[in-house]
Every structure is written in structure tokens, then in C-alpha cells.
Design a protein around this motif. Structure first.
Motif, mmCIF file in Angstrom:
data_model
loop_
_atom_site.group_PDB
_atom_site.id
_atom_site.type_symbol
_atom_site.label_atom_id
_atom_site.label_comp_id
_atom_site.label_asym_id
_atom_site.label_seq_id
_atom_site.Cartn_x
_atom_site.Cartn_y
_atom_site.Cartn_z
ATOM 1 N N LEU A 92 0.821 -1.195 0.000
ATOM 2 C CA LEU A 92 0.000 0.000 0.000
ATOM 3 C C LEU A 92 0.864 1.258 0.000
ATOM 4 C CD1 LEU A 92 -2.912 0.967 0.009
ATOM 5 C CD2 LEU A 92 -2.837 1.003 2.512
ATOM 6 N N LYS A 93 1.933 1.248 0.816
ATOM 7 C CA LYS A 93 2.840 2.393 0.879
ATOM 8 C C LYS A 93 4.048 2.122 -0.017
ATOM 9 C CE LYS A 93 1.438 3.544 5.610
ATOM 10 N NZ LYS A 93 1.875 3.704 7.031
ATOM 11 N N ILE A 94 3.780 2.110 -1.322
ATOM 12 C CA ILE A 94 4.824 1.788 -2.281
ATOM 13 C C ILE A 94 5.531 3.070 -2.718
ATOM 14 C CG2 ILE A 94 3.237 1.916 -4.251
ATOM 15 C CD1 ILE A 94 4.779 -0.405 -5.529
ATOM 16 N N ASP A 95 6.849 3.010 -2.879
ATOM 17 C CA ASP A 95 7.560 4.207 -3.332
ATOM 18 C C ASP A 95 7.465 4.312 -4.853
ATOM 19 O OD1 ASP A 95 9.867 2.844 -4.668
ATOM 20 O OD2 ASP A 95 10.334 2.208 -2.615
ATOM 21 N N PHE A 126 -2.439 -5.784 2.334
ATOM 22 C CA PHE A 126 -2.586 -4.872 3.474
ATOM 23 C C PHE A 126 -1.851 -5.436 4.692
ATOM 24 C CE2 PHE A 126 -6.397 -3.896 0.931
ATOM 25 C CZ PHE A 126 -6.262 -2.509 0.827
ATOM 26 N N ARG A 127 -1.262 -4.543 5.458
ATOM 27 C CA ARG A 127 -0.572 -4.942 6.681
ATOM 28 C C ARG A 127 -1.195 -4.222 7.875
ATOM 29 N NH1 ARG A 127 5.814 -4.555 4.774
ATOM 30 N NH2 ARG A 127 5.675 -6.126 3.102
ATOM 31 N N GLY A 128 -1.449 -4.983 8.928
ATOM 32 C CA GLY A 128 -1.950 -4.393 10.171
ATOM 33 C C GLY A 128 -3.192 -3.533 9.970
ATOM 34 N N MET A 155 -7.580 3.669 0.109
ATOM 35 C CA MET A 155 -6.222 3.900 -0.371
ATOM 36 C C MET A 155 -5.809 2.821 -1.377
ATOM 37 S SD MET A 155 -4.297 5.083 3.158
ATOM 38 C CE MET A 155 -2.720 5.269 2.305
ATOM 39 N N GLY A 156 -6.231 1.604 -1.116
ATOM 40 C CA GLY A 156 -5.950 0.524 -2.054
ATOM 41 C C GLY A 156 -6.666 0.738 -3.377
ATOM 42 N N ILE A 157 -7.914 1.190 -3.292
ATOM 43 C CA ILE A 157 -8.680 1.447 -4.515
ATOM 44 C C ILE A 157 -8.007 2.537 -5.345
ATOM 45 C CG2 ILE A 157 -10.861 2.349 -5.406
ATOM 46 C CD1 ILE A 157 -12.261 0.966 -3.056
ATOM 47 N N ARG A 158 -7.536 3.592 -4.683
ATOM 48 C CA ARG A 158 -6.869 4.674 -5.409
ATOM 49 C C ARG A 158 -5.604 4.181 -6.104
ATOM 50 N NH1 ARG A 158 -8.397 8.181 -1.012
ATOM 51 N NH2 ARG A 158 -6.335 7.959 -0.043
ATOM 52 N N LEU A 159 -4.861 3.316 -5.422
ATOM 53 C CA LEU A 159 -3.625 2.799 -6.020
ATOM 54 C C LEU A 159 -3.935 1.936 -7.249
ATOM 55 C CD1 LEU A 159 -0.597 2.353 -6.067
ATOM 56 C CD2 LEU A 159 -0.875 0.560 -4.336
#
Length: 205
Positions: free
Chosen positions: A102-105, A132-134, A142-146
Motif C-alpha cells: 500500500l505504501k509503495i515508493d 494490506f498490513r496491520g 487507499m488501495g482502490i486509489r492505487l
């Protein structure tokens, strides 16, 4: 060449050909698709023999039935080749998985986007998976936006076939290749095989 009469001609999906056509007359179509008209079946058979072709019943339920002059052996071969190509195209389409955090650079994202484009250009489907983590599970938006970002970035090469869907700790989306891309790949393969066949024929000559 007149096709030989074999047991396979009795198959339920096989049309009646030549002397297996048991009606008194047919509406005859010439080898180039021209309309000859309604003729007696024995006259149509004589014409088929004169041009070394088969008389094939193509519309048995018409009144009178429609029959066409053709090389039935060649027709069956071409139909089998088309069916084989269709099966091959279906079998060659694979589902490639690409996993995202999810927090990909940005650098990692661009690398994975490049993989997705390469797969789609190759005619394969792409299954994008966000893990997803935790507490990230509580932020599905946020996943949908990515995933929507990915879909926009590869829109030139593929269409979304399965919208983002969350399943436990994962969210998935499937993108399929553009139909024209798959057709182009099939055409390239067909041309390559035809060229190889021509080269083999030239060597045998």
C-alpha cells in the motif's frame, strides 16, 4: 479433389456431401460464391465432378436445401486450423500476478507498472494484488486509489476486467489486454508459421 466417403462423414456435425445428398434438387452456389440457381442434384453432382470439387450441403433446412461447390478437404483443414488457433490463443493467455504494498515508493511502482505493461503487450492478463498490513485493512479507499492509478497508467494497453475487490488482507483487480493487441500477436504468429511453411516447401522443391 472429390473427398472420399468415410465413416467420419456420418458424424452429426458433418454436412452431407456428394452422393450422400438425398434430395431431388438444391439451390446451388458456385465455388466463388456466385448464385447458380435451383438445379437437380444429379446435375449439380455432374458439375462438381467436371470442376473436380465436392458438392456440400451448407443449409439442409432451406427449401430447397442450399449446396455449394468447394474443395471439402481443404475446407475442413482450414476450419481445423482456425479452431486450433483459437484454442492456442486461449491457452496462451496467462494470468500474471503483480503484488503491491500500500505504501509503495515511486521507483517500485514504476517498476511494477512496467511489468504490467509488458505482460499486457504480450497478450496476458494482469492480476494486481495489494497486500494490506496491520491497520492498513481499515483504509480500503487507499488501495482502490492505487489500483485505479495503475489502471489509468496502463489504459493504453489493457482494460479493467475485474474492479478492485477486497478479500481479507488482499485487494485484487484484473486487467485484460486490448483485443487488438491479442489479434495482432495472433496475426504475427500466423504469418511466421506461413513463412516457415513456405521455406520448408521451397527446400523440398
Amino acid at each position: 479433389m472429390v473427398a472420399p466417403q468415410t465413416a467420419r462423414s456420418d458424424h452429426i456435425n458433418e454436412p452431407r456431401i456428394n452422393d450422400r445428398i438425398r434430395v431431388p434438387e438444391v439451390r446451388l452456389i458456385g465455388p466463388d460464391g456466385e448464385q447458380v440457381g435451383v438445379v437437380r442434384v444429379d446435375a449439380a453432382m455432374k458439375l462438381a465432378e467436371e470442376v473436380n470439387l465436392d458438392l456440400v450441403e451448407v443449409a439442409p433446412d432451406a427449401r430447397p436445401p442450399v449446396a455449394k461447390l468447394m474443395d471439402y478437404g481443404k475446407y475442413k483443414y482450414e476450419a481445423a486450423m482456425k479452431a486450433r488457433d483459437a484454442r492456442r490463443n486461449q491457452a496462451n493467455t496467462q494470468l500474471k500476478e503483480i503484488r503491491f504494498r500500500l505504501k509503495i515508493d515511486d521507483h517500485d511502482y514504476e517498476t511494477k507498472r512496467g511489468h504490467a505493461i509488458r505482460f499486457l503487450k504480450g497478450g496476458d492478463k494482469v492480476k494486481a494484488i495489494i497486500q494490506f498490513r496491520g491497520r492498513e485493512q481499515s483504509r480500503p479507499e487507499m488501495g482502490i486509489r492505487l489500483l485505479e492509478r495503475l489502471a489509468d497508467d496502463v489504459a493504453e494497453y489493457g482494460n479493467v476486467e475485474s474492479q478492485p475487490r477486497q478479500d481479507g488482507r488482499n485487494m485484487t483487480m484484473v486487467i485484460g489486454p486490448m483485443a487488438k493487441k491479442v489479434q495482432a500477436r495472433s496475426e504475427q504468429r500466423r504469418r511466421r508459421e506461413a513463412k516457415q511453411a513456405e521455406q520448408a516447401a521451397a527446400q523440398d522443391a
